[in-house]
Structure formats: C-alpha cells, structure tokens
Design an enzyme around this catalytic site. Structure first.
Site, PDB file in Angstrom:
ATOM      1  N   LYS A 162     -12.156   0.151  -3.577  1.00  0.00           N
ATOM      2  CA  LYS A 162     -12.527  -0.875  -2.271  1.00  0.00           C
ATOM      3  C   LYS A 162     -13.768  -1.820  -2.721  1.00  0.00           C
ATOM      4  CE  LYS A 162      -9.381   0.199   0.804  1.00  0.00           C
ATOM      5  NZ  LYS A 162      -8.626  -0.719   1.117  1.00  0.00           N
ATOM      6  N   ASP A 191      -9.317  -3.628  -4.025  1.00  0.00           N
ATOM      7  CA  ASP A 191      -8.819  -4.004  -2.732  1.00  0.00           C
ATOM      8  C   ASP A 191      -9.921  -4.614  -1.650  1.00  0.00           C
ATOM      9  OD1 ASP A 191      -7.480  -4.605  -0.273  1.00  0.00           O
ATOM     10  OD2 ASP A 191      -6.863  -2.541  -0.040  1.00  0.00           O
ATOM     11  N   GLU A 217      -6.335  -6.832  -4.723  1.00  0.00           N
ATOM     12  CA  GLU A 217      -5.611  -6.867  -3.393  1.00  0.00           C
ATOM     13  C   GLU A 217      -6.290  -7.645  -2.446  1.00  0.00           C
ATOM     14  OE1 GLU A 217      -3.305  -3.093  -2.929  1.00  0.00           O
ATOM     15  OE2 GLU A 217      -4.113  -2.959  -0.855  1.00  0.00           O
ATOM     16  N   LYS A 266       4.197  -0.503   2.191  1.00  0.00           N
ATOM     17  CA  LYS A 266       3.514   0.605   2.650  1.00  0.00           C
ATOM     18  C   LYS A 266       4.897   1.080   3.791  1.00  0.00           C
ATOM     19  CE  LYS A 266      -1.229  -0.212   2.347  1.00  0.00           C
ATOM     20  NZ  LYS A 266      -2.782  -0.424   3.170  1.00  0.00           N
TER      21      LYS A 266
HETATM   22  C1  MUC Z   1      -5.709  -0.511   2.234  1.00  0.00           C
HETATM   23  O1  MUC Z   1      -5.119  -0.656   1.136  1.00  0.00           O
HETATM   24  O2  MUC Z   1      -6.041  -1.513   2.637  1.00  0.00           O
HETATM   25  C2  MUC Z   1      -7.476   0.311   4.554  1.00  0.00           C
HETATM   26  C3  MUC Z   1      -7.255  -0.805   5.491  1.00  0.00           C
HETATM   27  C4  MUC Z   1      -5.628  -0.304   5.988  1.00  0.00           C
HETATM   28  O3  MUC Z   1      -4.894  -1.082   6.716  1.00  0.00           O
HETATM   29  O4  MUC Z   1      -4.942   0.456   4.858  1.00  0.00           O
HETATM   30  C5  MUC Z   1      -6.208   0.967   4.101  1.00  0.00           C
HETATM   31  C6  MUC Z   1      -5.975   0.784   2.628  1.00  0.00           C
HETATM   32 MG    MG Z   2      -5.147  -2.698   0.848  1.00  0.00          MG
END
Ligand code: MUC
Ligand code: MG
Length: 367
Positions: A162, A191, A217, A266
């Site tokens: 992150k 990300d 990302e 997702k």
């Molecule tokens: C991600 O991939 O962003 C954090 C915020 C969200 O919406 O998902 C997570 C992981």
């Molecule tokens: Mg993400």
C-alpha cells in the site's frame, strides 16, 4: 428452485491487526452474511463487505437495500432467472457488494443443484491459485518483518504494497526496503488507493523504476481525467485500475481513454456474473487482469479463488487471497489454508461454504 427468502445477517469479527491504506482503515470486519433460500431446499451463501470509503455502502445500507428493495424484487423468481434478476437489481444504481453477494449466492445454488463446483461451472481452468499478500501502512522494519513472516510461514512470494502517503518518499523508502530484504525473486506491486496526484505519482514511479514493480494500482483519482491519462502515457510501469472500474462501462472508459493498462477484478463488488463479463471484456480488449481483494473474510476469499481459478487469465497471476489471515476468527467450519503459496478451491458442489452456526450466533449483531 424458486427463491423463497433472502437473509442479510450483520456480523462483526475484529482484525488481529488493522489494515491501513490511503483511502481508509479497517480494524473490524463488519460484514453482511447473505443467504438465499429456495423451495428446492437448497440455500446459497455469500457475503457483502461494506467499504464506505470505496463504494459508499455501510453494513446498515446493505441490509436495508437487500430487505427493502432487492428481496421484494426477486422473491418468487427461479435462481436460474439470472438475467431477469440482474435487470431488476440494476434498476437500483450503485450498491455493488449487496448485488454481488446475492449473485454469488445464486451461483452457489446452481452449482449445488448440478452437483458441480462453481469453479467447474464457470470454466474449470485450475484447482488453485497462487496467493499475493497485501501489506498495509506500518513502520518499515515491521513491514519487512511481516513480509518475511508471511513468506516463511505460507510460502507466499508476491506482495502488494500500500502506497499513497504524503510525502510519497515514505512509500518509496518502504518499497526499496522490501526489495532489498526480499531479493529479486519476489514479485512486488503497489496500490495507492487514489492517495497521490498524477504528478506525485509520476515522481514516485520514476524514483521506483529500478525496483522491478509488476504494476501500480489506482495511484491517483480517476476524476483527474487528463492527469491520469498523462501519467499512463509516460509510465514505464503498467497502471492498473481498481475502484475506478467497478462496472464494465468504467473499464471501457479507463482503458479506451488511455488512463489504465490493466484491471483488478473483485468478486466482492461484481459477483460472478459481472466478473465473468469483465474478464471476457478484458480478454477481448487485450488487457491483463489481477484478482483483487476487498479485505475479504474466508467467505469472500473462497468466492474469489472459486472464480479466479476458473479462467486462464485470472489464474495466471497470483490473486489477492490472504487478507483473512489478519482476522481474529472467521465463520467457516473448515478454515481455509494457504500452503506453499497457494490456496485451493473447494471441490464440493457450489461454493463449498459451510458456516459454523455456533460462531455465527456468537458474532452476529442482530440478536
Ligand atoms: C485494494 O485493493 O484497494 C482497500 C480499499 C478497498 O476498497 O479495497 C482494499 C484493497
Ligand atoms: Mg486497490
């Protein structure tokens, strides 16, 4: 297989370690278990994880939209009437995880009725996926220690880091420390959850060019339309879209607009039906995908691996399937196990999700 009831059950399980990222923080899994029952006796199960900072949904809003809008619209339809069901759910905008949970529960029912797993039903490409582990914000020494522990304990060799903090050099230093500690064979990607501007993203990417990042990302907001396009045109690291592409039309916009090179899929937000459409859309466009994680419990992770293992393009890359490791408990009778860096799908009919009723009684919040 007429749908006779839809239950939306709130539950809360604390994380043993909170996950922090640029758009928010999660310290308790306050999710909604969704059960769709049919007159054939089959029940489909899935769940919706509220992520207000990403989709605007809360636990209360998910329960309200299911009970007051979605359930009345689809009770009495067959679990096989998927296009009708989606047309009706689609009359209400947004609410992606509430819709996705209903969709996945329907696929669970269909799989059970045919005696085949959802993975086989969707495509049956593989029986497992390699796992990518997500590393949230923390001090650099703890970040490196966590990655080494996860690598040593579970054999995971792919990490998503992150980023998106101010100043961006904090994140550059964290990524550099991980690469130095873990070596060249480990796969790293980042990300930003929209935490940087386009110009901050460009500077950060330039400073990380030697770190061999697989992709980056959602570094800056999609509403920064020209900024994101400018960034994508110059970045030597492929840019992936995540929360900016929760619907097929948004994928068209980001990819054809030249603002992203790849897509995070997702199941928590597009279920199986729309995730499948998105995978085919990306294949048709020649765009790579990754299976992302919505900070899922074991229920959500099982849904994600069931889908991700079904297709060649989703199974190719390690999927984000390990956030549940940070939860203090979970609801499955048989816990998921990550071994040698992989997570297997369940071979049972449907999703193979068996809920521990004692644990559900303990953690549910509506009694
Ligand atoms: C991600 O991939 O962003 C954090 C915020 C969200 O919406 O998902 C997570 C992981
Ligand atoms: Mg993400």
């Amino acid at each position: 297989m007429k749908i006779t009831s839809i239950e939306a059950i709130p539950y809360a399980i604390p994380y043993s370690k909170p996950l922090r990222f640029a758009s928010g923080e999660v310290s308790v899994a306050e999710h909604v278990l969704v059960r769709v029952r049919t007159d054939s006796g089959l029940t489909g199960t899935a769940e919706a994880p509220p992520r207000p900072f990403t989709y605007g949904e809360t636990q209360a809003s998910i329960i309200a939209v299911i009970n007051t809008i979605f359930a009345p619209q689809i009770l009495g339809l067959s679990a096989l009437d998927r296009e009708v069901i989606h047309a009706r759910l689609g009359r209400t905008i947004a609410n992606p995880t509430a819709k996705a949970a209903i969709d996945m529960a329907l696929w669970d029912i269909i799989g059970q009725s045919l005696g085949v797993s959802v993975t086989q039903l969707l495509g049956g490409f593989a029986d497992r996926m390699r796992v990518s582990h997500m590393l949230g914000f923390t001090a650099v020494d703890q970040l490196v220690a966590e990655a080494e522990r996860v690598q040593g304990t579970y054999g995971i060799t792919t990490f998503k880091v992150k980023v998106g903090r101010q100043p961006y050099r904090l994140d550059v230093a964290a990524c550099r420390a991980l690469r130095e500690a873990l070596g060249d064979d480990v796969e790293l990607y980042i990300d930003g959850n929209r935490g940087w501007t386009a110009t901050e993203s460009a500077r950060a990417l330039r400073e990380m060019e030697d770190l061999d990042l697989t992709f980056a990302e959602e570094l800056c907001p999609a509403d920064d339309v020209l900024g994101r396009k400018w960034l994508a045109s110059q970045s030597r690291i492929p840019l992936y879209a995540d929360e900016s592409t929760a619907r097929p039309a948004e994928i068209t916009r980001e990819i054809l607009g030249g603002a992203a090179h790849g897509i995070s899929v997702k199941t928590a937000r597009t279920g199986f039906t729309y995730s499948q459409r998105i995978v085919y859309q990306c294949e048709g466009l020649g765009v790579e995908v990754v299976m992302g994680n919505q900070i899922d419990s074991q229920i959500g992770s099982l849904c994600s691996v069931a889908f991700g293992a079904a297709f060649a393009s989703t199974a190719r890359r390690a999927g984000e399937l390990s956030n549940f490791l940070d939860m203090s408990d979970d609801l499955l009778t048989e816990p998921l196990r990550i071994e040698q860096g992989t997570l297997r799908v369940r071979e049972n009919a449907g999703l193979g999700l068996e809920i521990d009723e004692g644990k559900l009684q303990h953690y549910r919040q509506d009694l």
